[in-house]
Design a protein around this motif. Structure first.
Motif, mmCIF file in Angstrom:
data_model
loop_
_atom_site.group_PDB
_atom_site.id
_atom_site.type_symbol
_atom_site.label_atom_id
_atom_site.label_comp_id
_atom_site.label_asym_id
_atom_site.label_seq_id
_atom_site.Cartn_x
_atom_site.Cartn_y
_atom_site.Cartn_z
ATOM 1 N N ARG A 32 -2.755 9.580 -7.504
ATOM 2 C CA ARG A 32 -3.071 8.027 -7.452
ATOM 3 C C ARG A 32 -1.450 7.503 -7.411
ATOM 4 N NH1 ARG A 32 -5.894 5.088 -12.274
ATOM 5 N NH2 ARG A 32 -7.610 5.011 -11.001
ATOM 6 N N GLU A 33 -0.372 8.136 -7.901
ATOM 7 C CA GLU A 33 0.917 7.741 -7.798
ATOM 8 C C GLU A 33 1.240 7.855 -6.419
ATOM 9 O OE1 GLU A 33 5.548 8.760 -7.524
ATOM 10 O OE2 GLU A 33 3.632 10.399 -7.485
ATOM 11 N N LEU B 294 1.014 -2.254 -8.095
ATOM 12 C CA LEU B 294 0.268 -1.266 -8.742
ATOM 13 C C LEU B 294 1.151 0.068 -9.036
ATOM 14 C CD1 LEU B 294 -3.363 -1.431 -6.884
ATOM 15 C CD2 LEU B 294 -2.924 -1.905 -9.050
ATOM 16 N N TYR B 295 1.931 0.177 -7.899
ATOM 17 C CA TYR B 295 2.740 1.471 -8.316
ATOM 18 C C TYR B 295 3.821 1.222 -9.169
ATOM 19 C CZ TYR B 295 5.910 5.266 -7.106
ATOM 20 O OH TYR B 295 6.932 6.310 -7.254
ATOM 21 N N LYS C 73 1.384 -0.199 -2.167
ATOM 22 C CA LYS C 73 0.910 -0.976 -3.480
ATOM 23 C C LYS C 73 1.997 -1.051 -4.202
ATOM 24 C CE LYS C 73 -3.949 0.277 -2.274
ATOM 25 N NZ LYS C 73 -4.448 -1.108 -1.986
ATOM 26 N N LYS C 74 2.874 -2.138 -4.009
ATOM 27 C CA LYS C 74 4.006 -2.281 -4.871
ATOM 28 C C LYS C 74 3.642 -2.556 -6.236
ATOM 29 C CE LYS C 74 8.673 -4.061 -5.056
ATOM 30 N NZ LYS C 74 9.642 -4.878 -4.474
ATOM 31 N N TYR D 161 -4.875 7.936 2.193
ATOM 32 C CA TYR D 161 -4.724 7.789 0.677
ATOM 33 C C TYR D 161 -5.961 6.736 0.377
ATOM 34 C CZ TYR D 161 -0.206 9.784 1.738
ATOM 35 O OH TYR D 161 0.662 10.744 2.101
ATOM 36 N N LEU E 213 -7.883 7.484 -3.172
ATOM 37 C CA LEU E 213 -7.976 6.513 -4.242
ATOM 38 C C LEU E 213 -9.512 6.267 -4.696
ATOM 39 C CD1 LEU E 213 -5.332 3.556 -3.748
ATOM 40 C CD2 LEU E 213 -5.443 5.057 -5.633
ATOM 41 N N TYR F 225 -0.368 5.014 -4.220
ATOM 42 C CA TYR F 225 0.216 3.716 -4.229
ATOM 43 C C TYR F 225 1.432 3.573 -3.533
ATOM 44 C CZ TYR F 225 -3.076 2.396 -7.948
ATOM 45 O OH TYR F 225 -4.420 2.182 -8.717
ATOM 46 N N TYR F 226 2.199 4.715 -3.670
ATOM 47 C CA TYR F 226 3.476 4.761 -2.909
ATOM 48 C C TYR F 226 3.184 4.452 -1.384
ATOM 49 C CZ TYR F 226 8.011 6.309 -1.633
ATOM 50 O OH TYR F 226 9.347 6.374 -1.210
#
Length: 863
Positions: free
Chosen positions: A458-459, A470-471, A467-468, A434, A438, A462-463
């Motif tokens: 991207r979602e 940013l998510y 990356k809380k 991931y 990114l 982040y998940y």
């Protein structure tokens, strides 16, 4: 210049002196004054007489024409219009025809034809000029006179005279006769065209040129049926094969008869197989008719010709170079070498390639498209557009891995391509990389606004990278967005689902299914959510809709099957039985177990019965009765507790047990504790009534999906009691199996390493025999597994596992210890299967020195 001025003064003094004029012309040449020279020449011509005068005045006229002083040239040519001089008239005709002054051209031509009737060329000019200005009658009769019609018959019935000509006379002068056919259609008040056709058809009935000309005549009058009949007659072995067929292709095309055009083109490519123009026309005509594969075949042939022509030219140049001379012989040129192509060649290739791609994209079968792209790539392996077309076709046909490999190559060739950026980011995301996904998305964002697909990647990143902040920021923007494209709404659904806003997610799924009722994937997701929310009737309704649609996707049908059976399992009755026969060096036994369990929603209960019979090495028999209770937190976690009652030759003390299992997407974990377990690993332990143990067994297996590798871990902790002696033992086994065929769907080959470590806290002899004190074994493993599965999850599975190794601490050398296992299993439904297996161990852990043979079978059936 002063000399010229002096010469002009002399001419003024003596204007009739031709010598002064001639000298002035020379001085004009020296001073580069051509117009002045022509003026002097014209004055000098007036001093001359007869042919000499006309010859000089013609030079003046041609001089003005050469200087593009047409006004002066026309004035002089008009002064010569009554001349009888052949050269002057020819020059005048050429001048007037060039200026497209048809009126004066005809005037001079008529005079010329009268004076020189045998000059056939100028008679033809006269006929053409008559036709050009629409005087078809004059052109017609002039043509007849050209081929010999007596002037007395001009304007009358000439048919008798024409019939008197021989076939040879007509054929030798066919160009003029063919002109008559076209002109005869236009003569006012008479249907001379039909008369001519009748005469020529009779005189030259087997002549294909005559038939072709007659066909052209009818074509000009738009009488296409008659024209077609004559064209068909003209196709038989014409002398002018190439020109005739080329013209017929055009005529048939204009007459909306593409099949006839194809017939002529096929003849042309057969006779001239290296002519690129013919192959392209054939391909275009096939495409027009919708014959996609035939069009592709023609285009591909054209591309090969274009490529081979270039390669031959390249080789010829290289062979004639100094390299050839230095090598004293033929030089081998690598085929991969590509010389710079001319712009025209590149344009030709690009035009035809684009035609091929346009046709290939219309082929219904993706495999047909793949074959076309691969063939093109053989010639140009780095063509970005071809590679992209191939990559997208692989994706469309479900061959995702091949599509990813193609886009990886494109990325190496052109790291700025937008589609490639997105695909590569998707590949990285799918493989769990991931951070790299990114990075690619950020590079893409610097070039242009991200697509919904890229936002989805991207979602995902982040998940999974946790990356809380940013998510939450991304999903907040998505959830509050007002875009209505289906992909954006699906992304919104993903955010709601992962944020555990299940009610909102279900409402959105219902909205999506209502808007896109034919989308099976959306309906399937909604059915999961309905069942998860406890809306059984709605979930069942969705499932039934999907079943009625006869969904083709194997995965989709499997999901439907799982949903349907998971619902049944919540109120299911399951029977399980297993029987084993074991033969060791000094004893053998037979044992069985039967279990019946009932599930009621999240809870369940059951009863199992076990029997043991020592067959050789002594006499022992005992039985057990084990009731238990179960709790199912969800489809992934199960907890079971129970108590074992013993009967016969073994003692059971506080024999409760507990186990827990977790089922992940690609992993399985089980923990089991037995407080009083009968020990039967050796003959002595089997016969000893008090030999029992407390055991904790931890087992974990995981598939590494990027390669389908398999990792296994097993830990056994055992506290044993034997003749008042106590001991503790630990056994840890780790196994890593490397998949040799990670892309294969039905058969798997693995190879790997198994390591086992055992330790024992007691010095007791019998415990040593049982737990193998201070052991560190190693085995090289080869495993093969084959499975066949249809859409109803009905399949067979076969497994063979062979391992060979030794024990470094017990002095067992490599290849002195062998393990073998074979399985045959049949799955005929969810929780419905039976399996036969056999094992052979030689010098293995957990058993005394020697060999062990095991044969077993089990059966599970859900009612």
């Amino acid at each position: 210049m002063k000399a010229l001025e002096t010469q002009y003064k002399l001419i003024e003094l003596r204007p009739h002196n031709a010598g002064y004029h001639l000298e002035a012309e020379k001085l004009c040449d020296w001073n580069k004054m051509p117009v002045d020279k022509l003026i002097v020449m014209q004055k000098r011509a007036m001093l001359l007489k007869g042919e000499e005068r006309d010859s000089l005045i013609l030079k003046v006229a041609e001089g003005y024409r050469w200087l593009k002083l047409y006004k002066q040239a026309t004035k002089i040519y008009l002064s010569l219009i009554e001349s009888n001089d052949k050269r002057i008239l020819e020059s005048s005709i050429d001048y007037y025809l060039t200026k497209k002054d048809s009126k004066l051209a005809i005037q001079v031509l008529e005079r010329y034809v009268d004076l020189f009737p045998d000059e056939n060329r100028y008679t033809t000019f006269l006929i053409q000029t008559y036709s050009y200005i629409g005087q078809k009658d004059k052109a017609f009769w002039q043509t007849l006179i050209q081929i010999g019609l007596p002037p007395s018959l001009k304007g009358g019935d000439f048919s008798s005279w024409l019939r008197g000509l021989s076939a040879k006379q007509i054929r030798d002068n066919w160009r003029a006769h063919s002109r008559l056919i076209f002109l005869g259609q236009k003569v006012s008040g008479k249907n001379w065209g039909e008369t001519l056709i009748s005469i020529y058809s009779e005189k030259l009935k087997d002549d294909t040129m005559v038939a072709f000309t007659i066909g052209e005549g009818y074509f000009q009058n738009k009488e296409f049926e008659l024209s077609y009949n004559y064209f068909r007659q003209s196709e038989k072995n014409p002398d002018d094969f190439r020109q005739r067929n080329q013209q017929l292709v055009i005529y048939y095309s204009d007459m909306k008869r593409p099949l006839d055009s194809i017939r002529c083109l096929q003849r042309l490519v057969k006779r001239y197989p290296r002519n690129q123009k013919y192959w392209e026309s054939l391909g275009d005509t096939y495409e027009e008719l919708g014959y996609k594969k035939k069009a592709l075949k023609a285009y591909m042939k054209l591309l090969k010709l274009e490529s081979s022509t270039n390669n031959q030219s390249l080789r010829k140049k290289l062979f004639s170079s100094p390299l050839y001379v230095q090598a004293f012989g033929q030089v081998r040129i690598p085929i991969e070498y590509q010389a710079p192509r001319r712009v025209k060649q590149r344009r030709t290739h690009k035009r035809v390639r684009d035609k091929v791609l346009a046709v290939a994209e219309q082929l219904e079968n993706p495999q047909d498209r793949v074959e076309v792209y691969l063939e093109l790539l053989n010639e140009r392996p780095n063509d970005i557009r071809l590679l992209k077309a191939l990559g997208f076709t692989y994706y469309a046909s479900g061959e995702t891995r091949k599509g990813q490999e193609i886009f990886q190559k494109i990325y190496q060739l052109d790291s700025n391509d937008k589609d490639t950026f997105e695909i590569m980011a998707g590949v990285k995301s799918e493989n769990g990389k991931y951070d790299e996904a990114l990075s690619l998305i950020e590079k893409l964002e610097n070039k242009e606004e991200l697509s919904i697909y890229a936002l989805g990647l991207r979602e995902d990143a982040y998940y999974f990278l946790k990356k809380k902040e940013l998510y939450l920021k991304l999903c907040s923007r998505v959830i509050n967005g007002h875009r209505q494209e289906i992909n954006f709404l699906i992304l919104k659904n993903s955010c709601l689902t992962r944020l555990k806003r299940k009610d909102e997610a279900l409402l959105l799924q219902r909205k999506l299914v209502k808007r896109y009722p034919e989308n099976n994937d959306l309906l399937l997701q909604k059915s999961f959510s309905e069942l998860d929310a406890g809306n059984i009737s709605e979930g069942k309704s969705d499932i039934n809709k999907l079943k009625k649609r006869n969904v083709i996707s194997q995965n989709l049908n499997k999901y439907l099957y799982e949903i349907e059976n998971a619902e049944k399992e919540e109120d299911s009755l399951i029977f399980y039985t297993e029987a084993r026969y074991l033969k060791a060096e000094d004893f053998s036994f037979f044992d069985t177990e039967q279990e019946l369990r009932k599930r009621l929603g999240k809870y369940g209960y059951g009863l199992s019965v076990g029997s043991f019979l020592l067959l050789s090495g002594g006499s022992s028999r005992f039985h057990s009765l084990s009731p238990h209770l179960s709790y199912y937190h969800n489809d992934k976690f199960e907890l079971k507790v129970g108590y074992r009652f013993g009967f016969g030759d073994k003692n059971f003390k506080n024999a409760f047990f507990a186990s827990g299992s977790f089922y992940g997407q690609n992993s399985f974990f089980n923990a089991r504790y037995e407080n009083s377990e009968a020990l039967i690993l050796t003959r002595n332990l089997t016969l000893e009534k008090e030999a029992r143990s407390r055991t904790l067994n931890l087992y974990w297996e995981k598939f590494i999906f990027s390669r389908k590798d398999l990792f296994l871990w097993n830990t056994i902790l055992r506290w044993a009691v034997f003749k008042e002696e106590e001991g503790q033992a630990q056994q840890h086994t780790a196994e890593y199996l490397y998949s040799l065929m990670p892309k294969h769907q039905k058969i798997d080959f693995y190879t790997g390493l198994q390591l086992s470590k055992s330790s024992l806290s007691s010095e007791g002899v019998n415990l040593n025999q049982n737990f193998l004190r201070d052991s560190l074994s190693y085995h090289l493993v080869l495993r093969a597994q084959y499975g066949y599965q249809n859409e109803e999850v009905n399949h067979w599975r076969y497994l063979i596992r062979v391992a060979s190794g030794g024990d470094g601490r017990r002095g067992v050398g490599f290849a002195k210890s062998w393990q073998f296992r074979a399985e045959t299993a049949h799955f005929y439904g969810r929780l419905r299967n039976f399996k036969f297996y056999t094992e052979y161990y030689n010098e293995t852990l957990g058993v005394s020195l020697g060999s062990t043979f095991l044969l077993g079978a089990n059966w599970t059936h859900q009612f």
